[in-house]
Design an enzyme around this catalytic site. Structure first.
Site, PDB file in Angstrom:
ATOM      1  N   TYR A 249      -1.687  -0.289  10.298  1.00  0.00           N
ATOM      2  CA  TYR A 249      -1.855  -0.870   8.957  1.00  0.00           C
ATOM      3  C   TYR A 249      -0.703  -0.428   8.058  1.00  0.00           C
ATOM      4  O   TYR A 249      -0.108  -1.237   7.336  1.00  0.00           O
ATOM      5  CB  TYR A 249      -3.211  -0.431   8.395  1.00  0.00           C
ATOM      6  CG  TYR A 249      -3.460  -0.725   6.939  1.00  0.00           C
ATOM      7  CD1 TYR A 249      -3.980  -1.954   6.528  1.00  0.00           C
ATOM      8  CD2 TYR A 249      -3.204   0.241   5.951  1.00  0.00           C
ATOM      9  CE1 TYR A 249      -4.223  -2.219   5.176  1.00  0.00           C
ATOM     10  CE2 TYR A 249      -3.451  -0.011   4.604  1.00  0.00           C
ATOM     11  CZ  TYR A 249      -3.963  -1.233   4.228  1.00  0.00           C
ATOM     12  OH  TYR A 249      -4.203  -1.487   2.899  1.00  0.00           O
TER      13      TYR A 249
ATOM     14  N   SER B 278       0.851  -1.197   0.000  1.00  0.00           N
ATOM     15  CA  SER B 278       0.000   0.000   0.000  1.00  0.00           C
ATOM     16  C   SER B 278       0.883   1.243   0.000  1.00  0.00           C
ATOM     17  O   SER B 278       1.977   1.230   0.593  1.00  0.00           O
ATOM     18  CB  SER B 278      -0.881   0.028   1.250  1.00  0.00           C
ATOM     19  OG  SER B 278      -1.557   1.273   1.329  1.00  0.00           O
TER      20      SER B 278
HETATM   21  P1  NAP Z   1     -11.564  -5.964  -0.261  1.00  0.00           P
HETATM   22  O1  NAP Z   1     -12.333  -5.424  -1.417  1.00  0.00           O
HETATM   23  O2  NAP Z   1     -12.068  -5.747   1.118  1.00  0.00           O
HETATM   24  O3  NAP Z   1     -11.365  -7.533  -0.509  1.00  0.00           O
HETATM   25  C1  NAP Z   1     -10.630  -8.261   0.437  1.00  0.00           C
HETATM   26  C2  NAP Z   1     -10.424  -9.668  -0.075  1.00  0.00           C
HETATM   27  O4  NAP Z   1      -9.599 -10.361   0.878  1.00  0.00           O
HETATM   28  C3  NAP Z   1     -11.711 -10.460  -0.173  1.00  0.00           C
HETATM   29  O5  NAP Z   1     -11.581 -11.349  -1.256  1.00  0.00           O
HETATM   30  C4  NAP Z   1     -11.766 -11.209   1.156  1.00  0.00           C
HETATM   31  O6  NAP Z   1     -12.497 -12.428   1.097  1.00  0.00           O
HETATM   32  C5  NAP Z   1     -10.295 -11.495   1.361  1.00  0.00           C
HETATM   33  N1  NAP Z   1      -9.908 -11.721   2.753  1.00  0.00           N
HETATM   34  C6  NAP Z   1     -10.033 -10.886   3.808  1.00  0.00           C
HETATM   35  N2  NAP Z   1      -9.541 -11.460   4.917  1.00  0.00           N
HETATM   36  C7  NAP Z   1      -9.095 -12.688   4.549  1.00  0.00           C
HETATM   37  C8  NAP Z   1      -8.493 -13.763   5.239  1.00  0.00           C
HETATM   38  N3  NAP Z   1      -8.235 -13.710   6.549  1.00  0.00           N
HETATM   39  N4  NAP Z   1      -8.170 -14.870   4.537  1.00  0.00           N
HETATM   40  C9  NAP Z   1      -8.411 -14.931   3.207  1.00  0.00           C
HETATM   41  N5  NAP Z   1      -8.980 -13.965   2.506  1.00  0.00           N
HETATM   42  C10 NAP Z   1      -9.322 -12.852   3.172  1.00  0.00           C
HETATM   43  O7  NAP Z   1     -10.049  -5.414  -0.261  1.00  0.00           O
HETATM   44  P2  NAP Z   1      -9.198  -4.688  -1.397  1.00  0.00           P
HETATM   45  O8  NAP Z   1      -9.404  -3.235  -1.259  1.00  0.00           O
HETATM   46  O9  NAP Z   1      -9.404  -5.345  -2.705  1.00  0.00           O
HETATM   47  O10 NAP Z   1      -7.720  -4.967  -0.841  1.00  0.00           O
HETATM   48  C11 NAP Z   1      -6.879  -5.967  -1.381  1.00  0.00           C
HETATM   49  C12 NAP Z   1      -5.450  -5.688  -0.939  1.00  0.00           C
HETATM   50  O11 NAP Z   1      -5.068  -4.392  -1.411  1.00  0.00           O
HETATM   51  C13 NAP Z   1      -5.256  -5.670   0.575  1.00  0.00           C
HETATM   52  O12 NAP Z   1      -4.019  -6.260   0.887  1.00  0.00           O
HETATM   53  C14 NAP Z   1      -5.248  -4.180   0.901  1.00  0.00           C
HETATM   54  O13 NAP Z   1      -4.532  -3.910   2.084  1.00  0.00           O
HETATM   55  C15 NAP Z   1      -4.559  -3.638  -0.329  1.00  0.00           C
HETATM   56  N6  NAP Z   1      -4.813  -2.226  -0.575  1.00  0.00           N
HETATM   57  C16 NAP Z   1      -6.073  -1.764  -0.812  1.00  0.00           C
HETATM   58  C17 NAP Z   1      -6.267  -0.408  -1.045  1.00  0.00           C
HETATM   59  C18 NAP Z   1      -7.620   0.193  -1.319  1.00  0.00           C
HETATM   60  O14 NAP Z   1      -7.766   1.423  -1.266  1.00  0.00           O
HETATM   61  N7  NAP Z   1      -8.645  -0.601  -1.625  1.00  0.00           N
HETATM   62  C19 NAP Z   1      -5.174   0.460  -1.010  1.00  0.00           C
HETATM   63  C20 NAP Z   1      -3.920  -0.042  -0.764  1.00  0.00           C
HETATM   64  C21 NAP Z   1      -3.736  -1.381  -0.550  1.00  0.00           C
HETATM   65  P3  NAP Z   1     -14.115 -12.462   1.274  1.00  0.00           P
HETATM   66  O15 NAP Z   1     -14.685 -11.925  -0.017  1.00  0.00           O
HETATM   67  O16 NAP Z   1     -14.448 -13.896   1.449  1.00  0.00           O
HETATM   68  O17 NAP Z   1     -14.455 -11.604   2.439  1.00  0.00           O
END
Ligand code: NAP
Length: 242
Positions: free
Chosen positions: A151, A137
């Site tokens: 985080y 991130s």
């Molecule tokens: P998201 O839309 O909330 O999706 C999270 C995904 O992770 C879902 O598929 C969820 O599964 C899965 N998950 C959560 N906890 C888990 C666990 N304990 N074991 C296995 N799977 C798990 O998140 P996102 O925004 O796409 O984020 C993805 C990555 O990008 C993360 O590492 C996040 O920190 C990083 N990131 C995101 C952003 C942002 O602004 N969105 C920015 C920087 C970095 P379920 O569908 O079954 O719940």
């Protein structure tokens, strides 16, 4: 060589977009997820429509037994060629003093211990030409004051994991990189208590808007593709200038 990729958190958000993008680029996929069976099934159906093989495996990345099950299911698709470490969580946005120990532990458990355990599985199974991409991130270098410093600190650890593992696995011809997204339009902001964060934060992003999951997926696909064969230990920022 047939591309067989494990992606954790592949049911929604950045992970789902990346799974679809990689399928379009020819990868077969093992989709790990936590609870959302319907979302995972929808991603698998899309991958099948693209003519690739896919399996969805409920696998909490904090549990080594469940991780093992995910990688074993991937092996049925063929020898592993890549891992995308993506499953991540946030916790309620707020001042550092309000951080609750359980939220801290969950963020460390999923975003760091989960990444390390999955990378270890991949390191055992990957062979020359294989690759890992860790989703970090932009918070890792911004620090996220007043939001979620813990985080941000864990994401900085992801970058260190990337750099160290890149060096350790390079002699085996395995590349390890990270993608560091900025604020991307996914459900993760609901978990942090600010569902409309992608819109409310737009004013402080140099490009003037939040990113879309597909814009992160493209970076992952490039790092796993034939144009990145000399790229390892890199943290590729996809953050609209943040
Ligand atoms: P998201 O839309 O909330 O999706 C999270 C995904 O992770 C879902 O598929 C969820 O599964 C899965 N998950 C959560 N906890 C888990 C666990 N304990 N074991 C296995 N799977 C798990 O998140 P996102 O925004 O796409 O984020 C993805 C990555 O990008 C993360 O590492 C996040 O920190 C990083 N990131 C995101 C952003 C942002 O602004 N969105 C920015 C920087 C970095 P379920 O569908 O079954 O719940």
């Amino acid at each position: 060589m047939t591309a067989v990729t494990v992606i954790t958190g592949g049911s929604r958000g950045i992970g789902a977009a990346t799974a679809r993008r990689l399928a379009a680029a020819g990868h077969h996929l093992a989709i790990g997820y936590h609870r959302d069976d319907a979302a995972a099934a929808a991603v698998v159906a899309d991958i099948h429509r693209l003519g690739r093989r896919a399996v969805a495996v409920p696998a909490d990345t904090t549990d080594p037994t469940q991780i093992d099950r995910l990688f074993t299911a991937a092996a049925d698709l063929g020898p592993l060629t890549a891992l995308v470490n993506n499953a991540g969580v946030t916790s309620p946005i707020g001042p550092f003093t309000a951080l609750r120990p359980d939220d801290l532990r969950r963020v460390v458990d999923v975003n760091l211990i989960g990444y390390v355990l999955c990378a270890q599985q991949a390191a055992h199974r990957l062979t020359r030409g294989g690759a890992i991409v860790n989703i970090s991130s932009a918070a890792a270098t911004l620090g996220s004051p007043g939001e979620y410093i813990h985080y941000a600190a864990v994401k900085a650890a992801t970058d260190t994991l990337t750099i160290g593992l890149a060096k350790e696995l390079a002699p085996r011809g395995i590349r390890v990189n990270a993608v560091a997204p900025g604020i991307i339009r996914t459900d993760i902001h609901t978990d942090s208590g600010v569902p409309d964060r992608a819109d409310t934060a737009a004013g402080r992003i140099p490009l003037g808007r939040a990113g879309e999951p597909d814009e992160v997926a493209g970076a992952v696909a490039w790092l796993l593709g034939p144009d990145a064969t000399y790229t390892t230990g890199a943290v590729l920022r996809v953050a609209g200038g943040l």
